[in-house]
Design a protein around this motif. Structure first.
Motif, PDB file in Angstrom:
ATOM      1  N   VAL A   1     -16.059  -9.961 -14.065  1.00 16.85           N
ATOM      2  CA  VAL A   1     -16.637  -8.717 -13.531  1.00 16.85           C
ATOM      3  C   VAL A   1     -15.505  -7.726 -13.262  1.00 16.85           C
ATOM      4  O   VAL A   1     -14.489  -8.081 -12.651  1.00 16.85           O
ATOM      5  CB  VAL A   1     -17.436  -8.965 -12.235  1.00 16.85           C
ATOM      6  CG1 VAL A   1     -17.997  -7.645 -11.679  1.00 16.85           C
ATOM      7  CG2 VAL A   1     -18.572  -9.963 -12.476  1.00 16.85           C
ATOM      8  N   LEU A   2     -15.693  -6.500 -13.764  1.00 22.20           N
ATOM      9  CA  LEU A   2     -14.760  -5.405 -13.493  1.00 22.20           C
ATOM     10  C   LEU A   2     -15.456  -4.408 -12.574  1.00 22.20           C
ATOM     11  O   LEU A   2     -16.657  -4.143 -12.747  1.00 22.20           O
ATOM     12  CB  LEU A   2     -14.369  -4.706 -14.794  1.00 22.20           C
ATOM     13  CG  LEU A   2     -13.827  -5.604 -15.917  1.00 22.20           C
ATOM     14  CD1 LEU A   2     -13.539  -4.771 -17.168  1.00 22.20           C
ATOM     15  CD2 LEU A   2     -12.590  -6.367 -15.476  1.00 22.20           C
ATOM     16  N   ASN A   3     -14.744  -3.842 -11.627  1.00 24.12           N
ATOM     17  CA  ASN A   3     -15.387  -2.837 -10.766  1.00 24.12           C
ATOM     18  C   ASN A   3     -15.462  -1.496 -11.494  1.00 24.12           C
ATOM     19  O   ASN A   3     -15.059  -1.399 -12.659  1.00 24.12           O
ATOM     20  CB  ASN A   3     -14.680  -2.752  -9.409  1.00 24.12           C
ATOM     21  CG  ASN A   3     -13.263  -2.203  -9.531  1.00 24.12           C
ATOM     22  OD1 ASN A   3     -12.872  -1.696 -10.588  1.00 24.12           O
ATOM     23  ND2 ASN A   3     -12.502  -2.316  -8.459  1.00 24.12           N
ATOM     24  N   LYS A   4     -15.955  -0.459 -10.848  1.00 21.86           N
ATOM     25  CA  LYS A   4     -16.180   0.802 -11.560  1.00 21.86           C
ATOM     26  C   LYS A   4     -14.876   1.450 -12.023  1.00 21.86           C
ATOM     27  O   LYS A   4     -14.872   2.290 -12.906  1.00 21.86           O
ATOM     28  CB  LYS A   4     -17.000   1.773 -10.707  1.00 21.86           C
ATOM     29  CG  LYS A   4     -16.359   2.208  -9.397  1.00 21.86           C
ATOM     30  CD  LYS A   4     -17.301   3.120  -8.619  1.00 21.86           C
ATOM     31  CE  LYS A   4     -16.717   3.399  -7.231  1.00 21.86           C
ATOM     32  NZ  LYS A   4     -17.692   4.074  -6.362  1.00 21.86           N
ATOM     33  N   ARG A   5     -13.760   1.060 -11.441  1.00 21.85           N
ATOM     34  CA  ARG A   5     -12.456   1.586 -11.893  1.00 21.85           C
ATOM     35  C   ARG A   5     -11.846   0.717 -13.002  1.00 21.85           C
ATOM     36  O   ARG A   5     -10.747   0.982 -13.472  1.00 21.85           O
ATOM     37  CB  ARG A   5     -11.492   1.677 -10.710  1.00 21.85           C
ATOM     38  CG  ARG A   5     -11.867   2.766  -9.696  1.00 21.85           C
ATOM     39  CD  ARG A   5     -10.929   2.766  -8.497  1.00 21.85           C
ATOM     40  NE  ARG A   5     -10.826   1.450  -7.851  1.00 21.85           N
ATOM     41  CZ  ARG A   5     -11.756   0.940  -7.022  1.00 21.85           C
ATOM     42  NH1 ARG A   5     -12.867   1.635  -6.746  1.00 21.85           N
ATOM     43  NH2 ARG A   5     -11.594  -0.241  -6.483  1.00 21.85           N
ATOM     44  N   GLY A   6     -12.575  -0.335 -13.387  1.00 22.67           N
ATOM     45  CA  GLY A   6     -12.083  -1.184 -14.476  1.00 22.67           C
ATOM     46  C   GLY A   6     -11.148  -2.294 -14.023  1.00 22.67           C
ATOM     47  O   GLY A   6     -10.481  -2.924 -14.844  1.00 22.67           O
ATOM     48  N   ASN A   7     -11.095  -2.561 -12.725  1.00 16.68           N
ATOM     49  CA  ASN A   7     -10.234  -3.638 -12.239  1.00 16.68           C
ATOM     50  C   ASN A   7     -10.996  -4.954 -12.113  1.00 16.68           C
ATOM     51  O   ASN A   7     -12.187  -4.963 -11.791  1.00 16.68           O
ATOM     52  CB  ASN A   7      -9.651  -3.270 -10.867  1.00 16.68           C
ATOM     53  CG  ASN A   7      -8.760  -2.051 -10.956  1.00 16.68           C
ATOM     54  OD1 ASN A   7      -8.080  -1.835 -11.954  1.00 16.68           O
ATOM     55  ND2 ASN A   7      -8.809  -1.205  -9.920  1.00 16.68           N
TER      56      ASN A   7
END
Lengths: 363, 363
Positions: free
Chosen positions: A37-43
């Protein structure tokens, strides 16, 4: 442009495939699955994999780890999320509840209970769905599962060890050891990746093998002794079921009287007929996605004829053994012209010290 | 410090070995020899190689090319110069006449007529002699010659083509073609490097081979048919001696009557007994340094047992052929434990498209 580019999707899918591989040898009848899973910033905010049948699906672990960071984020998963109630609740509902914006999938799940409906459900609810990222790698990783779902039979690997002149034993039956220690150690690892290891009665009588991964995998694969006569030594090492399960498979017409002479602990599998294909159907029902055939030439040729072998693992050792009556890897296949013989379209080569491993696909 | 350094000597010896290789397949019973002459400033002024038996020695060509530039120069030669009158005058005398200051040699000539006396003669006359430069490479290049000089028998290469399951023919004898075109083309090249190609009568009856290099080498190797019974088809392709010599070898007790049915042109070799080793002694007398065995399993195992095989060339094709009675590379060797089998200490691997070549040494 998105915060997670296409290039980056492949990067993270590679990671998900890596995670999936951690379950190798333990997830059957389920597939291997890994998720990121990546957060909305792509991390990166969550990782998970399917550790064994009955354990949570890969998506669950990854989403639990991500928590609220999943909102507007991306789930990258090697197989289409399920939408049905099995041993665990449907992953699609958990995804919808998580607030994810996008789901990226390598492979659609061929399971008829899923097969696109998982993705369909997500799209209906406004989730952006991307499919086919590293699809070939994902299919390769789950070839056993895919084969079992499409054919109803486990993926079969036939393994043998031979000298450079194609002998698997001396004329007197002696075969210890043709291959070197490194090769034999690799065979133990190979056993750890499959659900069952199959031998015929002759191999038990001649070689008395242990057939385990030597602890490289827990649980050990099921050891299957496939015998028409059940004339097996009562002191064979394979009867010690404290280290691994042992299954005796035999045709239903064979009297079970002889089974009484063996130590307790083994399981039995009565088959409609003494054929490799019947054995595989029986093993599929016992949740096997993959089997390793470590049998003699007659059983090997029958298994090949009945389409039970998808892959070969040939260990070659730089020795000459000769022997007019010495065993060879495969008995009669009935070919009368070179146009009929089995061509191996793809193979790989690996060195184990001075031994060579040839891995070939039979498809 | 010398004008030609040790590093430089190796450089030029590599060149001399390269030159020597140009005579491959044509110099027997002589060795391959290459030579380079450097003038006193270390510049290349002459090159030569032994092109075929009876032709001038390598040193002669190189020194003739160098002329007066040889004065105070260096001769770099892969084998010790000869000091005896053979088909050509001794090279040592020509070297002494040339005004050379130094002679650099890779390998001493094991020929009992030379064997150090060549170098001794040069040193006596005040020539500086360096030996052992790239000695191993030179010995490898001339292994056939060295083997024949030390054992009295030609170096033997056993070649076979087989499927991944070790079959050299189907149950009905069909073997065309197991290996691919690239492999077969390489076998033609291999024939071009040897002095004779040996088959048994069975191979002539079953495969009717041509056994030539397909023009890759002139002259073609001698084709040897080794037969106890002389029951051979009178229309076999091997009887066409317009393209290559054909020699029929048979034990002296076999009646020669059957020979009359074959087309004219072949040569005959009567042997004290029907054994591979007797055949090799006969072929050594016919100036063979090296032979290629392209025979069936029975003759192959006999040849191995009698120490007639020094090298293997195994072509493997990614096919499964099976067959309980299908031919295998080697028949009975009589081994009863794995400690007795033949271990191949060294091998190399090469790909010919999808085929594999394994080259191994039996020493």
């Amino acid at each position: 442009m998105d915060s997670v580019s296409d290039k980056s999707l492949e990067y993270w899918m590679h990671r998900a495939l890596q995670l999936a591989s951690l379950g190798e040898g333990r997830t059957s009848p389920n597939p291997l699955v890994g998720a990121v899973v990546l957060n909305k910033r792509g991390n990166l905010v969550g990782e998970g994999f399917h550790a064994r049948a009955g354990a949570p699906h890969a998506e669950v672990g990854a989403l639990e780890q991500a928590g609220k960071e999943a909102i507007d984020g991306t789930l990258i998963v090697t197989l289409e999320p399920c939408c049905h109630h099995g041993r665990t609740p449907p992953c699609t509902e958990m995804i919808l509840a998580s607030g994810l914006k996008r789901v990226v999938v390598a492979l659609e799940d061929p399971d008829p209970r899923v097969s696109g409906s998982g993705l369909h459900r997500l799209m209906q609810e406004g989730i952006e769905v991307v499919t086919g990222v590293l699809q070939e790698l994902a299919a390769e990783q789950n070839k056993s599962f895919l084969h079992r779902v499409s054919t109803g039979r486990p993926w079969g690997i036939l393994k043998w060890g031979m000298s450079f002149d194609g002998r698997t034993a001396l004329t007197n039956g002696v075969s210890k050891w043709i291959t070197n220690e490194t090769s034999r150690d690799w065979v133990h690892s190979l056993r750890g990746t499959v659900d069952a290891v199959i031998v015929g009665g002759g191999t038990v009588r001649t070689d008395d093998p242990l057939l385990t991964s030597r602890g490289k995998s827990t649980p050990e694969p099921i050891r299957v002794v496939f015998s028409r006569s059940l004339e097996l030594p009562s002191n064979a090492r394979v009867w010690d079921t404290s280290i691994a399960r042992t299954l005796i498979a035999f045709p239903k017409e064979t009297s079970e009287d002889l089974l009484e002479s063996f130590p307790e602990g083994f399981e039995k599998l009565s088959l409609p007929s003494c054929e490799p294909i019947q054995l595989l159907l029986g093993l599929a029902k016992k949740d096997c996605n993959s089997v390793l055939w470590e049998c003699g030439p007659r059983l090997a040729s029958l298994a090949i004829k009945q389409g039970c072998i998808q892959e070969l693992a040939i260990m070659m050792s730089p020795k000459l053994m000769g022997g007019v009556l010495a065993a060879t890897p495969i008995a009669e296949l009935g070919f009368t012209s070179m146009s009929e013989v089995i061509k191996l379209s793809r193979y790989e080569l690996k060195a184990f010290d001075d031994d060579l491993l040839l891995r070939a696909t039979l498809l």
